[in-house]
Design an enzyme around this catalytic site. Sequence first.
Site, mmCIF file in Angstrom:
data_model
loop_
_atom_site.group_PDB
_atom_site.id
_atom_site.type_symbol
_atom_site.label_atom_id
_atom_site.label_comp_id
_atom_site.label_asym_id
_atom_site.label_seq_id
_atom_site.Cartn_x
_atom_site.Cartn_y
_atom_site.Cartn_z
ATOM 1 N N PHE A 55 -3.396 5.960 -5.021
ATOM 2 C CA PHE A 55 -4.034 6.952 -4.400
ATOM 3 C C PHE A 55 -3.441 6.998 -2.820
ATOM 4 O O PHE A 55 -3.470 6.012 -2.260
ATOM 5 C CB PHE A 55 -5.480 6.833 -4.410
ATOM 6 C CG PHE A 55 -6.102 7.960 -3.494
ATOM 7 C CD1 PHE A 55 -6.526 9.097 -4.298
ATOM 8 C CD2 PHE A 55 -6.376 7.826 -2.231
ATOM 9 C CE1 PHE A 55 -7.062 10.112 -3.542
ATOM 10 C CE2 PHE A 55 -7.125 8.918 -1.757
ATOM 11 C CZ PHE A 55 -7.298 10.162 -2.231
ATOM 12 N N ASP A 91 1.082 1.304 1.694
ATOM 13 C CA ASP A 91 -0.024 2.131 2.248
ATOM 14 C C ASP A 91 -1.069 1.205 2.126
ATOM 15 O O ASP A 91 -1.830 0.837 1.409
ATOM 16 C CB ASP A 91 -0.150 3.264 0.889
ATOM 17 C CG ASP A 91 -1.580 4.269 1.286
ATOM 18 O OD1 ASP A 91 -2.182 3.685 2.366
ATOM 19 O OD2 ASP A 91 -1.804 5.169 0.582
ATOM 20 N N LYS A 97 -8.513 4.721 7.640
ATOM 21 C CA LYS A 97 -9.787 4.275 7.349
ATOM 22 C C LYS A 97 -10.168 3.315 8.538
ATOM 23 O O LYS A 97 -10.840 3.629 9.451
ATOM 24 C CB LYS A 97 -9.932 3.671 6.188
ATOM 25 C CG LYS A 97 -9.500 4.561 4.946
ATOM 26 C CD LYS A 97 -10.138 4.278 3.592
ATOM 27 C CE LYS A 97 -10.324 5.382 2.870
ATOM 28 N NZ LYS A 97 -9.175 5.862 1.777
HETATM 29 C C1 LIG Z 1 -8.358 6.822 1.686
HETATM 30 C C2 LIG Z 1 -6.675 6.655 1.333
HETATM 31 C C3 LIG Z 1 -5.699 7.625 1.656
HETATM 32 C C4 LIG Z 1 -6.101 9.019 2.159
HETATM 33 O O1 LIG Z 1 -6.869 8.916 3.345
HETATM 34 P P1 LIG Z 1 -7.630 9.983 3.865
HETATM 35 O O2 LIG Z 1 -7.947 9.753 5.473
HETATM 36 O O3 LIG Z 1 -8.574 10.609 2.969
HETATM 37 O O4 LIG Z 1 -6.405 11.383 3.988
HETATM 38 C C5 LIG Z 1 -4.490 6.985 1.477
HETATM 39 N N1 LIG Z 1 -4.159 5.992 1.124
HETATM 40 C C6 LIG Z 1 -5.187 5.212 0.474
HETATM 41 C C7 LIG Z 1 -4.715 3.828 0.076
HETATM 42 C C8 LIG Z 1 -6.515 5.295 0.690
HETATM 43 O O5 LIG Z 1 -7.478 4.592 0.370
#
Ligand SMILES: *Cc1c(COP(=O)(O)O)cnc(C)c1O
Length: 413
Positions: free
Chosen positions: A139, A224, A253
């Site tokens: 994701f 990521d 986050k």
């Molecule tokens: C939440 C998340 C995203 C996306 O972040 P947003 O602030 O919702 O755009 C991307 N990568 C990972 C691993 C995430 O947990």
Amino acid sequence: MSGPSSVTTSPASALLPTFARLDIAFDRGEGAWLFDQSGNRYLDFGSGIAVNALGHAHPHLVAALQAQAAKLWHVSNLYQIPEGERLARRLVENSFADTVFFTNSGAEALECAIKMARKYHSANGHPEKFRIITFEGAFHGRTLATIAAGGQKKYLDGFGPKVDGFDQVAFADHDAIEKAITPETAAILIEPIQGEGGVRVVPPQCLKGLRELCDRHGLLLIFDEVQCGMGRTGHLFAHQQAGIAPDIMALAKGLGGGFPIGACLATLEAGKGMTAGSHGTTFGGNPLAMAVGNAVLDVVLAPGFLDHVRKMGLLFKQKLASLKDRHPRVIAEVRGEGLLMGLKAAQPNTEVTKALFQEHMLAVGAGDNVVRLLPPLIIDEKIVDDALHRLDAACSRIEADLGLSATGSAASS
Ligand SMILES: *Cc1c(COP(=O)(O)O)cnc(C)c1O
């Protein structure tokens, strides 16, 4: 005077109905606790999906935000922003990176990472190298490029042609990765721990293997760490345990502790194509956001903080393991690192989050039938014990619904 506006039934929400929201609104928070409008208390082990890393209303964050709010909120990136220089400097000093681009969200941090990887090869005279290898269950956000990177059908469906340039391989299948590399491959993009995908930890030797593969083929390695970074695993960045570093890393986050901040970190080499005018943002890195980000770092980088996270993570993991032994019909497996924990459920995970909610504890669902437990990093042993009581009660609730008794199922195994 009576028209449609005078109807007395409660009006439908004016919000686009893209979220299936629970029927509860929280009014205030304090540490690991949230209070609804009637004053009922909930133990928050969702942290706004790993965002409120320091819990709610942390005094240091509140003070930093209030002080900055009275001075200056936004000036645009047309001018120097000393708070942003300072935050970037501190991220660089505590990571593999040399340079930072600030955004407002995780997806935007990934967009920057993806563009940077393409631009790097283009600047090296290889514009044909634009494809990025990603992993099943990943994701990376909800923009057009990041849903293509994540490759999940449910997020792509109906949104037109998938953005080109992403090749997905099975999770942690080293041979499949090597086979997927072509002369057009620019980079490999991976979450060191898949969050939304079900708290799936990539073993350190796999991360090392990816680093070697990238070096051998001249590819950039992108991590990521939007969810697993910023201290959540008990290390500032999850990949640090593997003893290797990426070329580019996305954060968000926990970085703002609840204020929307994202960041794309890179080595000078990886970022060399990103020259003046090549990328931009209006809001990203504004003084208000940067003041809060610096305040988060003040706490997370303070001596002993990450030790505390590791200690609480180990304690929590041990207690979750014994919870699983007591409730094998509800919990199939305990996964995760530090305070990014997942319970693979033996019943539908929605039943578990529902039962937890009835025990006034918040958790977040994830793929692979997992319940994510993402407490704020400031929890202590008392909170861990409290959480375990609620988890125990929730499991017993589910067992009662199944016509089982907790002791009966444990004794029979
Ligand atoms: C939440 C998340 C995203 C996306 O972040 P947003 O602030 O919702 O755009 C991307 N990568 C990972 C691993 C995430 O947990």
